[in-house]
Design a protein around this motif. Structure first.
Motif, PDB file in Angstrom:
ATOM      1  N   MET A  23       0.840  -1.197   0.000  1.00 55.39           N
ATOM      2  CA  MET A  23       0.000   0.000   0.000  1.00 55.39           C
ATOM      3  C   MET A  23       0.874   1.245   0.000  1.00 55.39           C
ATOM      4  SD  MET A  23      -1.438   0.200   3.938  1.00 55.39           S
ATOM      5  CE  MET A  23      -2.422   1.668   3.591  1.00 55.39           C
ATOM      6  N   ARG A  24       0.259   2.348  -0.403  1.00 54.47           N
ATOM      7  CA  ARG A  24       0.987   3.610  -0.489  1.00 54.47           C
ATOM      8  C   ARG A  24       0.326   4.639   0.418  1.00 54.47           C
ATOM      9  NH1 ARG A  24       2.675   5.419  -6.365  1.00 54.47           N
ATOM     10  NH2 ARG A  24       3.888   3.508  -6.043  1.00 54.47           N
ATOM     11  N   ILE A  25       1.151   5.328   1.200  1.00 57.93           N
ATOM     12  CA  ILE A  25       0.666   6.273   2.213  1.00 57.93           C
ATOM     13  C   ILE A  25       1.259   7.658   1.953  1.00 57.93           C
ATOM     14  CG2 ILE A  25       0.602   6.785   4.694  1.00 57.93           C
ATOM     15  CD1 ILE A  25       1.178   3.748   5.128  1.00 57.93           C
ATOM     16  N   LEU A  26       0.450   8.673   2.111  1.00 61.04           N
ATOM     17  CA  LEU A  26       0.946  10.048   2.162  1.00 61.04           C
ATOM     18  C   LEU A  26       0.922  10.476   3.624  1.00 61.04           C
ATOM     19  CD1 LEU A  26       0.148  13.070  -0.139  1.00 61.04           C
ATOM     20  CD2 LEU A  26       0.188  13.336   2.340  1.00 61.04           C
ATOM     21  N   HIS A  27       2.091  10.749   4.177  1.00 55.02           N
ATOM     22  CA  HIS A  27       2.238  11.124   5.587  1.00 55.02           C
ATOM     23  C   HIS A  27       2.572  12.613   5.662  1.00 55.02           C
ATOM     24  CE1 HIS A  27       5.169  10.906   9.280  1.00 55.02           C
ATOM     25  NE2 HIS A  27       4.066  11.570   9.572  1.00 55.02           N
ATOM     26  N   THR A  28       1.755  13.358   6.392  1.00 62.16           N
ATOM     27  CA  THR A  28       1.975  14.787   6.580  1.00 62.16           C
ATOM     28  C   THR A  28       1.605  15.153   8.017  1.00 62.16           C
ATOM     29  OG1 THR A  28       1.330  17.014   5.803  1.00 62.16           O
ATOM     30  CG2 THR A  28      -0.341  15.299   5.700  1.00 62.16           C
ATOM     31  N   SER A  29       2.036  16.319   8.466  1.00 56.31           N
ATOM     32  CA  SER A  29       1.727  16.743   9.844  1.00 56.31           C
ATOM     33  C   SER A  29       2.015  18.238   9.994  1.00 56.31           C
ATOM     34  CB  SER A  29       2.579  15.956  10.860  1.00 56.31           C
ATOM     35  OG  SER A  29       3.953  16.331  10.765  1.00 56.31           O
ATOM     36  N   ASP A  30       1.635  18.756  11.150  1.00 56.10           N
ATOM     37  CA  ASP A  30       1.982  20.124  11.555  1.00 56.10           C
ATOM     38  C   ASP A  30       1.574  21.158  10.510  1.00 56.10           C
ATOM     39  OD1 ASP A  30       3.633  19.646  14.162  1.00 56.10           O
ATOM     40  OD2 ASP A  30       4.365  18.173  12.716  1.00 56.10           O
ATOM     41  N   TRP A  31       0.295  21.119  10.152  1.00 57.02           N
ATOM     42  CA  TRP A  31      -0.227  22.054   9.157  1.00 57.02           C
ATOM     43  C   TRP A  31      -0.285  23.477   9.709  1.00 57.02           C
ATOM     44  CZ3 TRP A  31      -4.967  19.402   6.364  1.00 57.02           C
ATOM     45  CH2 TRP A  31      -4.504  18.327   5.618  1.00 57.02           C
ATOM     46  N   HIS A  32      -0.647  23.627  10.964  1.00 56.23           N
ATOM     47  CA  HIS A  32      -0.743  24.956  11.597  1.00 56.23           C
ATOM     48  C   HIS A  32      -1.615  25.912  10.776  1.00 56.23           C
ATOM     49  CE1 HIS A  32       2.148  24.399  14.928  1.00 56.23           C
ATOM     50  NE2 HIS A  32       2.677  23.498  14.104  1.00 56.23           N
ATOM     51  N   VAL A  33      -2.779  25.430  10.386  1.00 54.61           N
ATOM     52  CA  VAL A  33      -3.678  26.271   9.589  1.00 54.61           C
ATOM     53  C   VAL A  33      -4.045  27.516  10.396  1.00 54.61           C
ATOM     54  CG1 VAL A  33      -5.900  26.401   8.423  1.00 54.61           C
ATOM     55  CG2 VAL A  33      -4.580  24.284   8.359  1.00 54.61           C
ATOM     56  N   GLY A  34      -3.920  28.675   9.760  1.00 53.85           N
ATOM     57  CA  GLY A  34      -4.208  29.943  10.417  1.00 53.85           C
ATOM     58  C   GLY A  34      -2.981  30.633  10.979  1.00 53.85           C
ATOM     59  N   VAL A  35      -1.795  30.029  10.822  1.00 50.07           N
ATOM     60  CA  VAL A  35      -0.579  30.657  11.331  1.00 50.07           C
ATOM     61  C   VAL A  35      -0.331  31.980  10.614  1.00 50.07           C
ATOM     62  CG1 VAL A  35       0.998  29.528   9.688  1.00 50.07           C
ATOM     63  CG2 VAL A  35       1.846  30.228  11.921  1.00 50.07           C
ATOM     64  N   THR A  36       0.202  32.942  11.341  1.00 55.65           N
ATOM     65  CA  THR A  36       0.572  34.235  10.761  1.00 55.65           C
ATOM     66  C   THR A  36       2.081  34.425  10.902  1.00 55.65           C
ATOM     67  OG1 THR A  36       0.216  35.424  12.849  1.00 55.65           O
ATOM     68  CG2 THR A  36      -1.666  35.248  11.333  1.00 55.65           C
ATOM     69  N   LEU A  37       2.596  35.364  10.159  1.00 59.88           N
ATOM     70  CA  LEU A  37       4.014  35.693  10.240  1.00 59.88           C
ATOM     71  C   LEU A  37       4.107  37.178  10.556  1.00 59.88           C
ATOM     72  CD1 LEU A  37       6.791  34.368   9.896  1.00 59.88           C
ATOM     73  CD2 LEU A  37       6.784  35.137   7.520  1.00 59.88           C
ATOM     74  N   LYS A  38       4.376  37.473  11.831  1.00 63.85           N
ATOM     75  CA  LYS A  38       4.394  38.852  12.311  1.00 63.85           C
ATOM     76  C   LYS A  38       3.114  39.587  11.913  1.00 63.85           C
ATOM     77  CE  LYS A  38       8.207  38.793  14.528  1.00 63.85           C
ATOM     78  NZ  LYS A  38       8.219  38.989  15.999  1.00 63.85           N
ATOM     79  N   GLY A  39       1.997  38.893  12.128  1.00 63.44           N
ATOM     80  CA  GLY A  39       0.700  39.494  11.866  1.00 63.44           C
ATOM     81  C   GLY A  39       0.195  39.352  10.441  1.00 63.44           C
ATOM     82  N   ARG A  40       1.028  38.861   9.541  1.00 68.22           N
ATOM     83  CA  ARG A  40       0.602  38.713   8.149  1.00 68.22           C
ATOM     84  C   ARG A  40      -0.069  37.346   7.952  1.00 68.22           C
ATOM     85  NH1 ARG A  40       4.486  41.868   3.964  1.00 68.22           N
ATOM     86  NH2 ARG A  40       5.145  43.558   5.348  1.00 68.22           N
ATOM     87  N   PRO A  41      -1.308  37.324   7.468  1.00 66.16           N
ATOM     88  CA  PRO A  41      -2.009  36.053   7.272  1.00 66.16           C
ATOM     89  C   PRO A  41      -1.367  35.227   6.169  1.00 66.16           C
ATOM     90  CG  PRO A  41      -3.274  37.859   6.334  1.00 66.16           C
ATOM     91  CD  PRO A  41      -2.126  38.483   7.074  1.00 66.16           C
ATOM     92  N   ARG A  42      -1.485  33.907   6.292  1.00 62.29           N
ATOM     93  CA  ARG A  42      -0.867  33.012   5.317  1.00 62.29           C
ATOM     94  C   ARG A  42      -1.872  31.986   4.773  1.00 62.29           C
ATOM     95  NH1 ARG A  42       4.707  30.937   7.840  1.00 62.29           N
ATOM     96  NH2 ARG A  42       5.175  30.592   5.631  1.00 62.29           N
ATOM     97  N   LEU A  43      -3.160  32.268   4.914  1.00 62.88           N
ATOM     98  CA  LEU A  43      -4.162  31.319   4.462  1.00 62.88           C
ATOM     99  C   LEU A  43      -4.087  31.076   2.961  1.00 62.88           C
ATOM    100  CD1 LEU A  43      -7.309  32.271   6.586  1.00 62.88           C
ATOM    101  CD2 LEU A  43      -5.909  30.208   6.776  1.00 62.88           C
ATOM    102  N   ASP A  44      -3.825  32.120   2.178  1.00 56.96           N
ATOM    103  CA  ASP A  44      -3.712  31.935   0.720  1.00 56.96           C
ATOM    104  C   ASP A  44      -2.543  31.015   0.384  1.00 56.96           C
ATOM    105  OD1 ASP A  44      -5.900  33.499   0.215  1.00 56.96           O
ATOM    106  OD2 ASP A  44      -4.756  35.313  -0.251  1.00 56.96           O
ATOM    107  N   GLU A  45      -1.437  31.200   1.092  1.00 60.91           N
ATOM    108  CA  GLU A  45      -0.276  30.336   0.885  1.00 60.91           C
ATOM    109  C   GLU A  45      -0.608  28.896   1.262  1.00 60.91           C
ATOM    110  OE1 GLU A  45       4.159  29.683   2.852  1.00 60.91           O
ATOM    111  OE2 GLU A  45       3.047  31.534   3.266  1.00 60.91           O
ATOM    112  N   GLN A  46      -1.274  28.712   2.400  1.00 59.55           N
ATOM    113  CA  GLN A  46      -1.632  27.365   2.824  1.00 59.55           C
ATOM    114  C   GLN A  46      -2.627  26.728   1.854  1.00 59.55           C
ATOM    115  OE1 GLN A  46      -2.711  28.285   6.991  1.00 59.55           O
ATOM    116  NE2 GLN A  46      -0.931  27.089   7.580  1.00 59.55           N
ATOM    117  N   ARG A  47      -3.539  27.529   1.331  1.00 59.13           N
ATOM    118  CA  ARG A  47      -4.510  27.014   0.362  1.00 59.13           C
ATOM    119  C   ARG A  47      -3.788  26.452  -0.865  1.00 59.13           C
ATOM    120  NH1 ARG A  47      -7.291  31.143   0.543  1.00 59.13           N
ATOM    121  NH2 ARG A  47      -8.795  30.423   2.084  1.00 59.13           N
TER     122      ARG A  47
END
Length: 384
Positions: free
Chosen positions: A1-25
């Motif tokens: 079988m084949r697995i995709l393993h990922t973690s630590d998404w941190h959805v909603g994280v900002t960088l010095k107040g700058r939103p990163r949702l578009d980048e995460q999307r």
């Protein structure tokens, strides 16, 4: 079988107040494309789905959209909560997730509640023990839920985790792909920079030996740097899909693709996530910075190697519109530091001037403005 393993998404994280949702999307879209192109049977998300226990509605919408899209590739999806997440809030969504074809484990229940089983399109059977993050104060309660009995007041965190893992993996069979996923720190792992330090110190570290040799693959989250851990079975951190702070600027964001069968050692390769925006540090005086050629796409941290003065930050910001941090180089501050002079008998203007000098802001215009403001306040006080 084949697995995709990922973690630590941190959805909603900002960088010095700058939103990163578009980048995460954009990153999640690429992740879904990888899952589809690789024809994975299972996606494992090993915790820290959100960056905070109180995520915004936009962050929640993005997370659930991403999980649904991964499930839409035809893969089974197993998800556990991390230390950044509100485990109970995620657990409340378990029925919805199950209806959507997503195996979500937010908080602790009975041992049997943490076992997920399935079968690939080719008929290969798999079993996954899914353990969400457990805080030290909840470790004893976890043992009670697993009906393991009292471990004694002297038992430490690693002792409790060893017993929990043993309970979850006791029925791993030789003819099944046996998987374990959890959000924890294993001894020997290298931190990445954005982890919560309190949950990566020695009191929270567990030895790799807690995982039995019958485990086909251990998919971990919590440490943001992609890495393999030496142990009795294949153990790996997938790494975060984007750098959450400048302590991780040397990371290459990606996902782990795992090929594994019952009784066959797992083969792991990393697929980079090129949609992740890099973080980069530049350093120099204004002349050197003007000649610098950082990555056009990167978020920047700038260290200026010249004395602070009024307007300096604005000049640097004009050079680098994507600079989210601008600092006087710590070496410069150390060189400029002077012994404090005696304060007694000195006027407020003299004290403020000394403060400016000590902090590298020896600017006559600022000192003059302070004097004018101070005189104005004194005049108002006398008239009242």
């Amino acid at each position: 079988m084949r697995i995709l393993h990922t973690s630590d998404w941190h959805v909603g994280v900002t960088l010095k107040g700058r939103p990163r949702l578009d980048e995460q999307r954009a990153v999640f879209r690429q992740m879904v494309e990888i899952a589809r192109a690789e024809a994975v049977d299972l996606v494992i998300v090993a915790g820290d789905l959100f960056d905070t226990a109180s995520p915004s509605s936009d962050a929640q919408k993005l997370l659930f959209t991403a999980l649904s899209a991964l499930q839409g590739t035809g893969a089974e999806v197993v998800v556990v909560a991390g230390n950044h997440d509100n485990g109970k809030a995620l657990e409340a969504l378990r029925a919805w997730a199950h209806a959507a074809g997503i195996h979500l484990r937010g908080s602790l229940g009975k041992a049997a509640d943490h076992i997920v089983t399935g079968e690939t399109k080719d008929g290969e059977r798999w079993k996954c023990a899914a353990l969400p993050f457990i805080a030290q104060r909840h470790a004893v309660r976890a043992a009670e839920l697993f009906e393991l009995g009292a471990a004694g007041a002297e038992a430490n965190y690693a002792d409790h985790l060893r017993r929990l893992v043993a309970a979850l993996t006791q029925d791993f069979a030789a003819d099944t792909v046996n998987l374990f996923t959890g959000h924890l720190t294993v001894v020997g792992g290298k931190v990445g920079g954005g982890e919560r330090e309190v949950h990566t110190v020695a009191d929270y570290a567990v030895p790799a030996a807690i995982f039995p040799p019958t485990t086909s693959y251990v998919a971990l989250g919590h440490l943001h740097r992609a890495q393999a851990i030496a142990g009795p079975c294949p153990i790996r951190y997938s790494g975060a899909p984007l750098a959450v702070d400048f302590g991780e600027e040397d990371h290459t964001p990606g996902v782990a693709i795992v090929e594994v069968s019952a009784g066959v050692p797992a083969k792991v390769r990393t697929v980079p996530l090129t949609e992740a925006v890099p973080l980069q540090t530049v350093r120099g005086n204004l002349e050197q910075l003007a000649k610098a050629e950082p990555d056009d796409q990167a978020w920047l941290r700038v260290f200026v190697t010249e004395p602070a003065r009024a307007g300096l930050r604005g000049e640097v910001a004009d050079l680098f519109p994507k600079a989210v941090q601008i600092h006087i180089d710590p070496v410069m501050r150390l060189e400029q530091a002077q012994p404090r002079e005696r304060r007694s008998g000195r006027s407020p203007g003299e004290l403020f001037g000394a403060y400016l000098t000590e902090n590298g802001h020896d600017d006559p215009a600022v000192a003059k403005l302070f004097s004018q403001l101070y005189e104005d306040t004194q005049t108002v006080a006398e008239e009242s």
